[in-house]
Design a protein around this motif. Structure first.
Motif, PDB file in Angstrom:
ATOM      1  N   SER A   1       0.829  -1.216   0.000  1.00 19.89           N
ATOM      2  CA  SER A   1       0.000   0.000   0.000  1.00 19.89           C
ATOM      3  C   SER A   1       0.860   1.261   0.000  1.00 19.89           C
ATOM      4  CB  SER A   1      -0.945   0.002   1.196  1.00 19.89           C
ATOM      5  OG  SER A   1      -0.214  -0.112   2.396  1.00 19.89           O
ATOM      6  N   ASP A   2       2.023   1.225   0.672  1.00 17.19           N
ATOM      7  CA  ASP A   2       2.887   2.416   0.695  1.00 17.19           C
ATOM      8  C   ASP A   2       3.546   2.654  -0.663  1.00 17.19           C
ATOM      9  OD1 ASP A   2       4.514   0.057   1.210  1.00 17.19           O
ATOM     10  OD2 ASP A   2       6.184   1.420   1.539  1.00 17.19           O
ATOM     11  N   TYR A   3       3.612   1.604  -1.497  1.00 15.63           N
ATOM     12  CA  TYR A   3       4.157   1.740  -2.850  1.00 15.63           C
ATOM     13  C   TYR A   3       3.094   2.311  -3.789  1.00 15.63           C
ATOM     14  CZ  TYR A   3       6.215   0.213  -7.335  1.00 15.63           C
ATOM     15  OH  TYR A   3       6.727   0.169  -8.610  1.00 15.63           O
ATOM     16  N   LEU A   4       1.850   1.858  -3.585  1.00 13.33           N
ATOM     17  CA  LEU A   4       0.750   2.326  -4.446  1.00 13.33           C
ATOM     18  C   LEU A   4       0.347   3.762  -4.133  1.00 13.33           C
ATOM     19  CD1 LEU A   4      -1.506  -0.861  -4.434  1.00 13.33           C
ATOM     20  CD2 LEU A   4      -0.119  -0.020  -6.322  1.00 13.33           C
ATOM     21  N   CYS A   5       0.461   4.167  -2.877  1.00 15.72           N
ATOM     22  CA  CYS A   5       0.120   5.550  -2.527  1.00 15.72           C
ATOM     23  C   CYS A   5       1.005   6.015  -1.382  1.00 15.72           C
ATOM     24  CB  CYS A   5      -1.352   5.664  -2.137  1.00 15.72           C
ATOM     25  SG  CYS A   5      -1.827   7.391  -1.890  1.00 15.72           S
ATOM     26  N   PRO A   6       2.091   6.729  -1.704  1.00 18.92           N
ATOM     27  CA  PRO A   6       3.010   7.172  -0.650  1.00 18.92           C
ATOM     28  C   PRO A   6       2.330   8.118   0.333  1.00 18.92           C
ATOM     29  CG  PRO A   6       3.616   8.099  -2.793  1.00 18.92           C
ATOM     30  CD  PRO A   6       2.485   7.175  -3.035  1.00 18.92           C
ATOM     31  N   LYS A   7       2.759   8.007   1.573  1.00 18.04           N
ATOM     32  CA  LYS A   7       2.186   8.872   2.610  1.00 18.04           C
ATOM     33  C   LYS A   7       2.832  10.255   2.556  1.00 18.04           C
ATOM     34  CE  LYS A   7       0.963   5.167   5.842  1.00 18.04           C
ATOM     35  NZ  LYS A   7       1.135   4.060   4.929  1.00 18.04           N
ATOM     36  N   GLY A   8       2.210  11.196   3.279  1.00 17.08           N
ATOM     37  CA  GLY A   8       2.834  12.511   3.436  1.00 17.08           C
ATOM     38  C   GLY A   8       2.468  13.513   2.357  1.00 17.08           C
ATOM     39  N   ILE A   9       1.497  13.180   1.468  1.00 16.28           N
ATOM     40  CA  ILE A   9       1.050  14.158   0.470  1.00 16.28           C
ATOM     41  C   ILE A   9      -0.087  14.958   1.098  1.00 16.28           C
ATOM     42  CG2 ILE A   9       0.031  14.468  -1.822  1.00 16.28           C
ATOM     43  CD1 ILE A   9       1.404  11.773  -2.577  1.00 16.28           C
ATOM     44  N   ASP A  10       0.145  16.245   1.294  1.00 17.84           N
ATOM     45  CA  ASP A  10      -0.821  17.080   2.006  1.00 17.84           C
ATOM     46  C   ASP A  10      -1.567  17.958   1.000  1.00 17.84           C
ATOM     47  OD1 ASP A  10      -2.185  18.306   4.048  1.00 17.84           O
ATOM     48  OD2 ASP A  10      -0.621  19.804   4.419  1.00 17.84           O
ATOM     49  N   VAL A  11      -2.864  17.709   0.869  1.00 19.58           N
ATOM     50  CA  VAL A  11      -3.687  18.495  -0.058  1.00 19.58           C
ATOM     51  C   VAL A  11      -4.699  19.297   0.762  1.00 19.58           C
ATOM     52  CG1 VAL A  11      -5.213  18.423  -2.058  1.00 19.58           C
ATOM     53  CG2 VAL A  11      -3.451  16.673  -1.788  1.00 19.58           C
ATOM     54  N   GLY A  12      -4.558  20.617   0.738  1.00 20.63           N
ATOM     55  CA  GLY A  12      -5.483  21.480   1.472  1.00 20.63           C
ATOM     56  C   GLY A  12      -6.866  21.471   0.845  1.00 20.63           C
ATOM     57  N   THR A  13      -7.856  21.924   1.621  1.00 24.18           N
ATOM     58  CA  THR A  13      -9.243  21.906   1.129  1.00 24.18           C
ATOM     59  C   THR A  13      -9.421  22.807  -0.084  1.00 24.18           C
ATOM     60  OG1 THR A  13      -9.737  23.621   2.746  1.00 24.18           O
ATOM     61  CG2 THR A  13     -10.269  21.360   3.361  1.00 24.18           C
ATOM     62  N   ASP A  14      -8.548  23.793  -0.224  1.00 27.09           N
ATOM     63  CA  ASP A  14      -8.676  24.773  -1.308  1.00 27.09           C
ATOM     64  C   ASP A  14      -7.649  24.562  -2.413  1.00 27.09           C
ATOM     65  OD1 ASP A  14     -10.475  26.679  -1.926  1.00 27.09           O
ATOM     66  OD2 ASP A  14      -9.368  28.368  -1.081  1.00 27.09           O
ATOM     67  N   SER A  15      -6.970  23.411  -2.371  1.00 26.16           N
ATOM     68  CA  SER A  15      -5.931  23.121  -3.367  1.00 26.16           C
ATOM     69  C   SER A  15      -6.384  21.986  -4.278  1.00 26.16           C
ATOM     70  CB  SER A  15      -4.629  22.717  -2.669  1.00 26.16           C
ATOM     71  OG  SER A  15      -4.153  23.768  -1.874  1.00 26.16           O
ATOM     72  N   THR A  16      -5.723  21.849  -5.398  1.00 29.49           N
ATOM     73  CA  THR A  16      -5.995  20.734  -6.317  1.00 29.49           C
ATOM     74  C   THR A  16      -4.700  20.000  -6.603  1.00 29.49           C
ATOM     75  OG1 THR A  16      -5.716  22.197  -8.224  1.00 29.49           O
ATOM     76  CG2 THR A  16      -7.962  21.885  -7.406  1.00 29.49           C
ATOM     77  N   VAL A  17      -4.819  18.833  -7.237  1.00 23.83           N
ATOM     78  CA  VAL A  17      -3.631  18.035  -7.570  1.00 23.83           C
ATOM     79  C   VAL A  17      -3.551  17.871  -9.081  1.00 23.83           C
ATOM     80  CG1 VAL A  17      -2.407  15.860  -7.181  1.00 23.83           C
ATOM     81  CG2 VAL A  17      -3.853  16.805  -5.374  1.00 23.83           C
ATOM     82  N   GLU A  18      -2.351  18.101  -9.606  1.00 23.53           N
ATOM     83  CA  GLU A  18      -2.118  17.986 -11.052  1.00 23.53           C
ATOM     84  C   GLU A  18      -0.918  17.082 -11.311  1.00 23.53           C
ATOM     85  OE1 GLU A  18      -1.578  21.956 -12.516  1.00 23.53           O
ATOM     86  OE2 GLU A  18      -3.575  22.620 -11.922  1.00 23.53           O
ATOM     87  N   LEU A  19      -0.809  16.587 -12.521  1.00 24.89           N
ATOM     88  CA  LEU A  19       0.387  15.840 -12.915  1.00 24.89           C
ATOM     89  C   LEU A  19       1.560  16.809 -13.040  1.00 24.89           C
ATOM     90  CD1 LEU A  19      -1.234  13.521 -15.576  1.00 24.89           C
ATOM     91  CD2 LEU A  19       0.068  12.702 -13.604  1.00 24.89           C
TER      92      LEU A  19
END
Length: 581
Positions: A286-304
């Motif tokens: 699971s740690d390989y499929l989704c690394p921990k420690g990615i912090d996404v704020g409520t007002d932020s988005t995620v992009e490639l």
């Protein structure tokens, strides 16, 4: 105790020398006085060959009950069954008592408990018992290895504990079946995925460059010229079809790992499996499929990120075998063979750009992953992990494939943004043409529109995504069709950058239905079916008057039958409003 700790339990009949073995290991000399049982000993990671903390536990039948023994067997990562090489009865008891006991105690456990068989007091015998003990390995798959040693002469003591560590950290049981002398199906599936990832050009062969990249990724050093030839020669001599055009085939690759395991070098195979994300159960961790420690704020988005796009472009080109700049259903199937499932059904051709056959183009491929990342970045990361994400020759952190944008409120405050993906919610009553409006955004050829429109009633995705130019910069605009019943709930959704309100220009009641939804967020009114007779709207102000008084852009006429340029302007306007609210 962490999963990387190793807990070794020594069991066996009385007087076989279990306690002496432990004390000889710790003090590096044979003890003058041997207690009934040694206390649990912890050896720090830095003094063990495998660099893991190791706990050694002794058992004494005079001091401990059967329940305590069963409990210790369950807690142990590996069990060493000690026998006396000079006492035949203790050898017989390995199969008549100890192995059946361990099996009965651990039968409910998911994974088989590894066992090491240890013959002590070899200093008292001129002959070896290995010819009696080794056949036990064939009958009991949990037995990892057998070793003879002497607590008195300190012979093979550290080796015995090294084998025990190795049995935990590099177990044979998940990889190999001694009965069939073959690699097990799960292991073969894992090695097949690793081979396909390492085969950068997708030709079914690992050439010298690819083999060296693989070697660097797994062991941080390339295979030298002679080493490479030696490996190939072993494969060439032993298995037909293992080498083709001077490169290693999948058959040869799997054979090599079978050979490593048969020769007791399964740590090599485990090193490869772990580098490519596999855990003890040969599933991706699971740690390989989704690394921990990615912090996404409520007002932020995620992009490639750029690295993420670069990897996906290489992946697309690798599987576009006929180089027609589109992935056929067969090519798409091959691409997803490395994944548990193919996540892309028919809805993908409705959401992103395709060619005239309805096959996804490179632009559509990148757009689809952009959309997935925007909606659920963990899903993208998992699939990138399945694809063996790496940036350049070396393995890189999966998290480098994505970028978290800064808060939208900061963008508004600074009146600028670095975002590349913006979302428009499309509102409108039933029958107004929301789905047609979304599909028109993809600027399809008449043939593809016919393929897509014939299937619109089965549409399962409310999204489309495409590139739009905003002040000479390309931005992705996501259109999301909002169900009429949910319109009021989603008006204030933070993920919405701009709203588009559709009303039917030839339905007098349509504008009054939609105008009551308007809020203060950036919005554009669009008059659909504008090629038909426009009727007066049953509202206190006509649409043009309403937008003028509210300092909004005038209503935009939209028709699926109208000139495409006119419709394109609407999408550009929406993108402009999203980027510069």
């Amino acid at each position: 105790m962490s999963t990387r700790d190793v807990r070794i339990l020594l069991v066996g009949d009385s007087q076989v020398g279990k306690t002496s073995l432990i004390l000889s290991l710790v003090s590096e000399e044979f003890p003058d006085e041997v207690p009934m049982r040694a206390e649990e000993i912890t050896i720090p990671a830095d003094v063990t060959p495998e660099k893991v903390p190791t706990h050694i536990v002794d058992y004494c039948e005079d001091e401990q009950t059967d329940d305590i023994l069963a409990d210790e067997i369950v807690k142990a990562n590996v069990v060493c069954i000690v026998y006396d090489v000079t006492d035949e009865e203790t050898i017989e008891r390995i199969t008549t008592f100890w192995l059946p006991l361990i099996r009965s105690v651990t039968e409910d456990e998911e994974h088989i408990k590894p066992v090491v068989i240890v013959g002590n007091k070899s200093d008292l015998s001129d002959t070896s018992t290995m010819d009696i003990v080794l056949p036990i390995m064939n009958d009991y798959s949990e037995v990892e290895t057998c070793v003879e040693c002497s607590a008195k002469n300190l012979k093979n003591i550290s080796e015995m504990f090294y084998y025990a560590q190795k049995a935990v950290l590099h177990p044979t049981a998940p990889l190999y079946s001694p009965d069939t002398k073959q690699i097990k199906p799960l292991c073969e599936m894992a090695l097949t995925r690793i081979f396909k990832i390492s085969d950068a050009d997708g030709d079914g062969i690992l050439n010298d460059t690819e083999l060296n990249s693989f070697q660097k990724r797994c062991f941080n050093s390339p295979l030298q010229g002679q080493g490479l030839q030696d490996v190939k020669n072993v494969v060439r001599k032993n298995i037909e079809g293992g080498i083709r055009n001077g490169g290693l085939t999948l058959k040869g690759f799997v054979f090599l790992h079978t050979l490593f395991i048969q020769r007791g070098r399964h740590e090599t195979t485990w090193a490869v499996l772990r580098k490519f994300g596999y855990g003890e159960d040969l599933q991706l961790r699971s740690d390989y499929l989704c690394p921990k420690g990615i912090d996404v704020g409520t007002d932020s988005t995620v992009e490639l990120s750029d690295a993420g796009y670069e990897f996906l472009i290489d992946l697309f080109n690798k599987y576009d075998k006929d180089q027609d700049e589109a992935l056929s259903p067969v090519e798409l199937e091959e691409l997803f063979e490395m994944c548990p499932t193919n996540p892309w059904g028919d809805e993908v051709i409705h959401a992103a750009e395709t060619n005239s056959k309805g096959w996804i183009t490179l632009q559509g491929f990148l757009a689809q992953w952009t959309l997935t990342t925007f909606l659920d970045y963990t899903r993208t990361l998992a699939y990138l992990a399945y694809f063996g994400y790496a940036h350049g020759e070396v393995e890189t952190q999966l998290s480098t494939a994505i970028a978290v944008t800064r808060s939208k409120s900061i963008d508004i405050q600074k009146k600028s943004t670095t975002r590349s993906v913006f979302q428009c919610y499309v509102f409108g009553p039933p029958g107004v043409g929301k789905t047609t409006f979304l599909q028109s955004f993809l600027d399809r050829s008449p043939e593809v529109s016919e393929i897509c429109n014939s299937d619109l009633e089965h549409l399962t995705t409310p999204y489309v995504i495409n590139l739009v130019e905003v002040q000479r910069q390309e931005k992705y605009l996501v259109l999301r069709e909002i169900e009429w019943e949910n319109s009021g709930l989603l008006l204030h959704d933070r993920r919405c950058d701009v709203a588009c309100f559709l009303y039917n220009s030839n339905d007098a009641a349509s504008f009054s239905q939609i105008v009551q939804l308007r809020e203060t967020l950036p919005c554009l009114f669009v008059a659909t079916k504008s090629d038909l007779t426009t009727v007066k709207q049953e509202y206190e102000q006509q649409p043009l008057m309403y937008t003028t008084l509210n300092k909004l852009p005038p209503p935009q006429p939209f028709s699926i039958n109208g000139p495409p340029e006119g419709n394109k302007k609407i999408y550009s306007k929406l993108a402009q409003m999203a980027v510069y609210p």
